[in-house]
Design an enzyme around this catalytic site. Structure first.
Site, mmCIF file in Angstrom:
data_model
loop_
_atom_site.group_PDB
_atom_site.id
_atom_site.type_symbol
_atom_site.label_atom_id
_atom_site.label_comp_id
_atom_site.label_asym_id
_atom_site.label_seq_id
_atom_site.Cartn_x
_atom_site.Cartn_y
_atom_site.Cartn_z
ATOM 1 N N ASP A 1 -23.338 2.450 6.781
ATOM 2 C CA ASP A 1 -22.355 1.814 7.644
ATOM 3 C C ASP A 1 -22.121 2.569 8.952
ATOM 4 O O ASP A 1 -21.895 1.956 10.001
ATOM 5 C CB ASP A 1 -21.032 1.587 6.904
ATOM 6 C CG ASP A 1 -20.462 2.850 6.263
ATOM 7 O OD1 ASP A 1 -21.075 3.932 6.391
ATOM 8 O OD2 ASP A 1 -19.397 2.747 5.620
ATOM 9 N N GLY B 1 -14.040 8.315 3.675
ATOM 10 C CA GLY B 1 -14.988 9.416 3.756
ATOM 11 C C GLY B 1 -15.282 9.725 5.214
ATOM 12 O O GLY B 1 -14.579 9.284 6.117
#
Length: 409
Positions: free
Chosen positions: A203, A231
């Site tokens: 991503d 994250g």
């Protein structure tokens, strides 16, 4: 002695060269929006005759269309309007999809990249089996298509942004925080259920693509995007192209080590940067020492720190120190034009970002030249999905041009 025609070796462009040429022309038209044939020739270095031949094939395939409109007011125009070329938006519908912690966001665009419809769905759990993730993807694909007034057969391709270590060439997921299993043939699983090609990538790579095409990286060909959410991710843009590494496992900034035998990371190792600055890490540390109601959102922890809570303040102070160390390492390794700190929750993180940037600038190798610019860009999952859609447009364009080349042979 004069050679006969049979003795003369005729060199013709290979199929790969013709395909590359057509794709280059298509990309030039996409970048320009509208462009005349003579300007395509200047931009690509192809002869006007070659450009005419290629654009005729792309017109016949329905990928581009002619337009005689220009920016000049009609009352001041003189002579015949200049014919320009543009992508034909109706040629394809292409989707982009972002898998977040408990949400999936999907965007469908036309071949020009204009939004047709978008949709978001929430799910009760973050990490699931590969089969469950495929089911969730199919569910949002069908829901978004219904919202747009068509079904899944109306799509030409789907780009998927997923956190983790992913080989985008084979759509193979080595590891992802969204999956309970490692080494998943996600592309193959989706291919069994969907009538169009699927393209899976990390991503953060797709955020870098979105920033390059639509965001703060439009004027730079060499920049880094650091995503800071649940994250920590990194997208690397080098000379206008995303760098992924040999196995698709490069750019794992969140899993660079900042503490020997340190805090446990969701990847299973210890001492990763993410284990100190990711959402789950901040909440884990706070709830490990807090008496009373546990924190359930980073915003609550931010509010506590701004209210003078010493524990919350110390957590963000350490997070800023760790993140600043990581940024300094990035600058020392890559020496980029620009670093973009991106993510939906970046506003919450200003409590330590400013200190982290200051620490980074103090820790980089000092030379008599300006340091890279560091910008923040807060946006939601729709922008991530737009990056996935842009990636899918790029891939579908390549497949379509391959078909054009095959049919022209």
């Amino acid at each position: 002695m004069k050679k006969t025609m049979a003795e003369v070796q005729v060199v013709r462009p290979s199929s790969d060269q013709r395909e590359s040429g057509r794709l280059q022309v298509l990309d030039t038209i996409r970048s320009a929006g509208r462009i005349a044939r003579i300007d395509i020739a200047q931009a690509t270095g192809f002869s006007p005759a070659t450009v005419t031949a290629i654009t005729s094939e792309l017109l016949a395939a329905g990928l581009i269309e002619e337009s005689s409109s220009d920016d000049q007011p009609s009352e001041t125009r003189r002579g015949r309007p200049r014919v320009t070329l543009k992508l034909r938006g109706k040629a394809h519908r292409i989707a982009g999809l972002k898998v977040a912690q408990r949400t999936i966001t999907m965007l469908i665009v036309d071949f020009e990249g204009k939004t047709i419809v978008d949709h978001e769905m929430e799910f009760p759990t973050a990490r699931v089996s590969p089969t469950e993730l495929v089911d969730r993807i199919l569910k949002i694909v069908d829901a978004t298509c219904r919202k747009g007034g068509f079904d899944r057969t109306g799509l030409s391709g789907l780009g998927i942004g997923l956190p983790g270590q992913i080989n985008s060439v084979s759509n193979f997921v080595h590891w992802s925080s969204s999956l309970l299993e490692r080494n998943v043939e996600l592309g193959a699983l989706l291919a069994q259920r969907l009538p169009f090609p699927v393209f899976v990538d990390n991503d953060a790579n797709l955020v870098a693509k979105a920033e390059h095409l639509f965001g703060k990286g439009r004027e730079s060909r060499n920049f880094l995007v650091v995503t800071l959410e649940f994250g920590v991710g990194l997208g690397i843009m080098i000379d206008g192209e995303v760098y992924r590494g040999q196995r698709g496992c490069g750019a794992e900034f969140g899993h660079t080590k900042v503490q020997l035998h340190g805090a446990l990371c969701q990847c299973g190792q210890r001492g990763c940067l993410e284990a100190y600055v990711g959402d789950y890490a901040l909440l884990r540390e706070a709830n490990g020492v807090t008496v009373g109601e546990p924190y359930t959102d980073v915003a609550q922890l931010v509010a506590a720190a701004r209210g003078g809570d010493q524990v919350a303040m110390s957590i963000f102070e350490r997070a800023g120190a760790m993140f600043g160390m990581g940024l300094a390492n990035l600058i020392n390794i890559f020496d980029p034009d620009l670093i973009i700190l991106a993510g939906r929750s970046h506003n919450k993180r200003h409590i330590f970002l400013d200190a982290a940037v200051t620490r980074a600038m103090q820790s980089v190798v000092q030379v008599d030249a300006p340091p890279p610019e560091i910008r923040t860009h807060g946006w939601g999952d729709l922008m991530w999905a737009k990056g996935a859609a842009a990636y899918a447009i790029e891939k579908v364009s390549g497949l379509t041009v391959k078909d054009v080349t095959r049919n022209a042979s």
